[in-house]
Enzyme design. Structure first.
Site, mmCIF file in Angstrom:
data_model
loop_
_atom_site.group_PDB
_atom_site.id
_atom_site.type_symbol
_atom_site.label_atom_id
_atom_site.label_comp_id
_atom_site.label_asym_id
_atom_site.label_seq_id
_atom_site.Cartn_x
_atom_site.Cartn_y
_atom_site.Cartn_z
ATOM 1 N N GLU A 1 0.855 -1.195 0.000
ATOM 2 C CA GLU A 1 0.000 0.000 0.000
ATOM 3 C C GLU A 1 0.892 1.248 0.000
ATOM 4 O O GLU A 1 1.779 1.376 0.828
ATOM 5 C CB GLU A 1 -0.916 -0.026 1.230
ATOM 6 C CG GLU A 1 -1.690 1.237 1.492
ATOM 7 C CD GLU A 1 -2.612 1.672 0.347
ATOM 8 O OE1 GLU A 1 -3.465 0.874 -0.066
ATOM 9 O OE2 GLU A 1 -2.445 2.823 -0.145
ATOM 10 N N ILE B 1 -21.603 11.389 -4.833
ATOM 11 C CA ILE B 1 -20.790 12.123 -3.858
ATOM 12 C C ILE B 1 -21.275 13.560 -3.733
ATOM 13 O O ILE B 1 -21.403 14.092 -2.628
ATOM 14 C CB ILE B 1 -19.295 12.108 -4.269
ATOM 15 C CG1 ILE B 1 -18.816 10.662 -4.434
ATOM 16 C CG2 ILE B 1 -18.445 12.842 -3.246
ATOM 17 C CD1 ILE B 1 -17.366 10.531 -4.854
ATOM 18 N N HIS C 1 -42.960 -5.827 14.601
ATOM 19 C CA HIS C 1 -43.717 -4.572 14.619
ATOM 20 C C HIS C 1 -43.384 -3.800 15.887
ATOM 21 O O HIS C 1 -43.272 -4.416 16.939
ATOM 22 C CB HIS C 1 -45.212 -4.875 14.575
ATOM 23 C CG HIS C 1 -46.063 -3.638 14.642
ATOM 24 N ND1 HIS C 1 -46.180 -2.768 13.573
ATOM 25 C CD2 HIS C 1 -46.797 -3.101 15.654
ATOM 26 C CE1 HIS C 1 -46.981 -1.767 13.921
ATOM 27 N NE2 HIS C 1 -47.359 -1.941 15.186
ATOM 28 N N ARG D 1 -15.456 8.773 -11.056
ATOM 29 C CA ARG D 1 -14.128 8.295 -10.672
ATOM 30 C C ARG D 1 -13.560 7.469 -11.819
ATOM 31 O O ARG D 1 -14.302 6.939 -12.641
ATOM 32 C CB ARG D 1 -14.213 7.449 -9.386
ATOM 33 C CG ARG D 1 -14.790 8.218 -8.206
ATOM 34 C CD ARG D 1 -14.821 7.355 -6.947
ATOM 35 N NE ARG D 1 -13.493 6.962 -6.518
ATOM 36 C CZ ARG D 1 -12.695 7.700 -5.753
ATOM 37 N NH1 ARG D 1 -13.095 8.879 -5.326
ATOM 38 N NH2 ARG D 1 -11.506 7.269 -5.413
ATOM 39 N N VAL E 1 -9.310 4.378 -0.027
ATOM 40 C CA VAL E 1 -10.206 5.531 -0.123
ATOM 41 C C VAL E 1 -11.375 5.361 0.850
ATOM 42 O O VAL E 1 -11.730 6.264 1.600
ATOM 43 C CB VAL E 1 -10.722 5.703 -1.570
ATOM 44 C CG1 VAL E 1 -11.851 6.725 -1.641
ATOM 45 C CG2 VAL E 1 -9.576 6.109 -2.490
ATOM 46 N N CYS E 2 -11.973 4.182 0.856
ATOM 47 C CA CYS E 2 -13.195 3.946 1.637
ATOM 48 C C CYS E 2 -13.038 4.360 3.102
ATOM 49 O O CYS E 2 -13.792 5.171 3.614
ATOM 50 C CB CYS E 2 -13.566 2.470 1.536
ATOM 51 S SG CYS E 2 -14.914 2.006 2.620
ATOM 52 N N VAL F 1 -17.570 14.447 -10.548
ATOM 53 C CA VAL F 1 -18.126 14.047 -11.850
ATOM 54 C C VAL F 1 -17.780 12.598 -12.186
ATOM 55 O O VAL F 1 -17.789 12.203 -13.343
ATOM 56 C CB VAL F 1 -17.642 14.991 -12.975
ATOM 57 C CG1 VAL F 1 -18.184 16.395 -12.768
ATOM 58 C CG2 VAL F 1 -16.125 15.008 -13.059
ATOM 59 N N ALA G 1 4.034 0.135 -5.781
ATOM 60 C CA ALA G 1 4.336 -1.126 -6.470
ATOM 61 C C ALA G 1 4.173 -1.000 -7.981
ATOM 62 O O ALA G 1 3.366 -0.212 -8.469
ATOM 63 C CB ALA G 1 3.414 -2.222 -5.952
ATOM 64 N N ALA H 1 -17.556 -0.385 -2.581
ATOM 65 C CA ALA H 1 -16.676 -1.101 -1.648
ATOM 66 C C ALA H 1 -17.133 -2.546 -1.422
ATOM 67 O O ALA H 1 -16.303 -3.461 -1.360
ATOM 68 C CB ALA H 1 -16.630 -0.351 -0.316
#
Ligand code: NAI
Length: 471
Positions: free
Chosen positions: A35, A183, A441, A270, A42-43, A268, A115, A317
């Site tokens: 990473e 978004i 209920h 991704r 992002v999430c 607009v 990477a 996600a």
């Protein structure tokens, strides 16, 4: 250069990559997750989670302001936006820390660095400590996506992507949102509740193009009530600085209009992060930037897989996490494949919109004969007791088979309610499967049950269509 050997390498640690790392570890493979940013992607860091925290804070503010109507009199209420940010950042820290612990507990190593594929089964990683060469027979690309920039609106200064919009130092007095999609509406509406004067500029004919207009109409009404200006068939064409802010030029149905803003949020769409990974040299097949994969998430290059946003729509996600588990099992030699009927989608507006299966437009395109069932939250006892009665559940049932084809919900907790609808679709449910299931209920899921029964003229708490579809 340092050399390392693994059974499997995952590039990217978002909801696709980290879930894949965890599952590979569980399956006993020596796994490395690489990473370049923060674990959680992002999430967790700059997407789903922080946005939901800000949306909740904005909702709590709005609810508190109007609590007098239910007899809870709050003398004075104000927003401490620094505290909102601190609370949000704390949630992100806890969740990303949790994910790191889970990776560790499952013996998946994490390497911080950028990477690049350097050949079949070979990854070169640029780390702070220098380059590292990693070899593995299985490599999973889970590099996600990033916000699209439109010409003339490079991010920086007053021009924000969703990332900056989640960490603003203060609520902007005037916010122009370019793009009335997921978004833009989620954040635009939250900032409107927190006091911003918001204008949404949308290129399409309606907000949330592609969504059932009947569902969108309920959110549009709420936006209007909050004082949000919505301009459709409008394209942002440029901007000039004005003090710390911007004057945004917009072409509205052929006319030029100017909107003043302290911040401009550009949402607009991704695009997949498939560049700079060395994919071209390996001959990896791409389709408009997305890596092409089969039902086992394999690319056309042996030993190379892709999951999540980089592997195609929908860029959600939960689709990434499901693909992660499938690909981990494929790599571990299990008989696994992507075999999903229904992927729910949720838009965390107020009220929330959640959908699964076919939309009315798709049903019409396919020429399917359907019955439509509807139940308004205004008729739900539970919705009344929480003061959230806007919206409805709408179900599409195939006329001949009486099987559920699609569900759209706009209303309170639509994000939670869609789970039962998704299970129903995944199981190929007949209306009776839902109708004969006892729903507690008073709860909101009763509204789903009633909408399903309404489709066949058997709802108890709303007037059925006449003649009853199924007397
Ligand atoms: P989006 O695709 O939802 O909406 C983009 C909007 O911008 C569209 O309505 C489009 O017509 C409009 N547009 C495009 N160019 C324009 C221009 N020049 N001027 C004015 N309007 C223009 O994209 P968004 O909101 O950026 O989200 C990206 C993706 O991220 C979503 O499609 C979704 O997959 C994911 N996402 C999911 C969320 C969730 O599950 N709750 C929340 C946020 C994002």
């Amino acid at each position: 250069m340092e050399h390392k050997q693994y059974d499997a390498v995952v590039i990217g640690a978002g909801p696709g990559g980290y879930a894949c790392g965890i599952r590979l570890g569980q399956l006993g493979l020596k796994t490395l997750v690489i990473e370049r940013g923060s674990v959680g992607g992002v999430c967790l860091n700059v997407g789903c989670i922080p946005s939901k925290a800000i949306i909740h804070a904005a909702k709590t503010l709005e609810k508190t302001k109007h609590a007098g109507a239910i007899g809870v009199v709050v003398e004075s209420v104000h927003l401490d936006f620094q505290q909102v940010q601190a609370w949000k950042n704390g949630i992100v820290r806890k969740l990303t820390g949790g994910v790191s612990s889970l990776l560790k507990a499952n013996k998946a190593e994490v390497l911080r660095g950028e990477a690049r594929l350097a050949g079949s089964g070979v990854v070169e990683v640029v780390t702070e400590a220098g380059p590292v060469r990693v070899e593995a027979p299985h490599i999973v690309i889970a590099t996600g996506s990033r916000p699209i920039e439109i010409p003339g609106f490079s991010f920086g200064g007053p021009i924000c992507s969703s990332t900056e919009a989640l960490s603003l130092p203060e609520v902007p007095a005037r916010l122009v949102v370019i793009g009335g999609g997921y978004i833009g509406l989620e954040l635009g509406q939250a900032y409107a509740k927190m006091g911003a004067s918001v204008t949404v500029v949308e290129a399409g004919d309606q907000l949330l193009p592609g969504q059932d207009p009947e569902l969108v109409g309920v959110v549009a009404k709420k936006l209007a009530a909050l004082g949000v200006t919505v301009v459709t068939q409008a394209k942002a064409v440029g901007w000039v600085p004005a003090g710390q802010g911007a004057r945004v030029e917009v072409e509205v149905q052929g006319r030029r209009e100017v909107f003043e803003a302290d911040k401009v949020l550009v949402t607009v769409g991704r695009r997949p992060n498939s560049e700079g990974l060395g994919l071209e040299a390996l001959g990896v097949a791409l389709d408009r930037g997305f890596i092409t994969v089969d039902a086992q998430l394999r690319t056309n290059v042996p030993g190379l897989y892709a999951i999540g946003d980089v592997a195609g729509q929908p860029m959600l996600a939960h689709k990434a996490s499901m693909e992660a588990e499938v690909v981990a099992e494929v790599i571990a030699g299990k008989a696994a494949a992507w075999d999903v009927t229904a992927i729910p989608a949720v838009i965390f507006t107020d009220p929330e919109i959640a959908t699964v299966g076919l939309t009315p437009a798709q049903v019409a395109e396919r020429g399917l004969a359907v019955r439509v069932g509807k139940f308004p939250f205004a008729a739900s006892g539970r919705a009344m007791t929480t003061g959230d009665t806007d919206g409805f559940v709408k179900v599409l049932v195939e006329r001949d088979t009486e099987r559920l084809l699609g569900i759209g919900i706009v209303g309170p907790q639509a994000s939670d309610l869609i789970a039962e609808a998704t299970l129903a679709l995944e199981m190929g449910a007949h209306v009776d499967d839902v109708g004969l299931t006892v729903h507690a209920h008073p709860t909101l899921p009763e509204a789903f049950m009633e909408a399903v029964k309404h489709a066949v003229g058997a709802a108890v708490h709303t007037v059925n269509q006449t003649p009853a579809a199924r007397p």
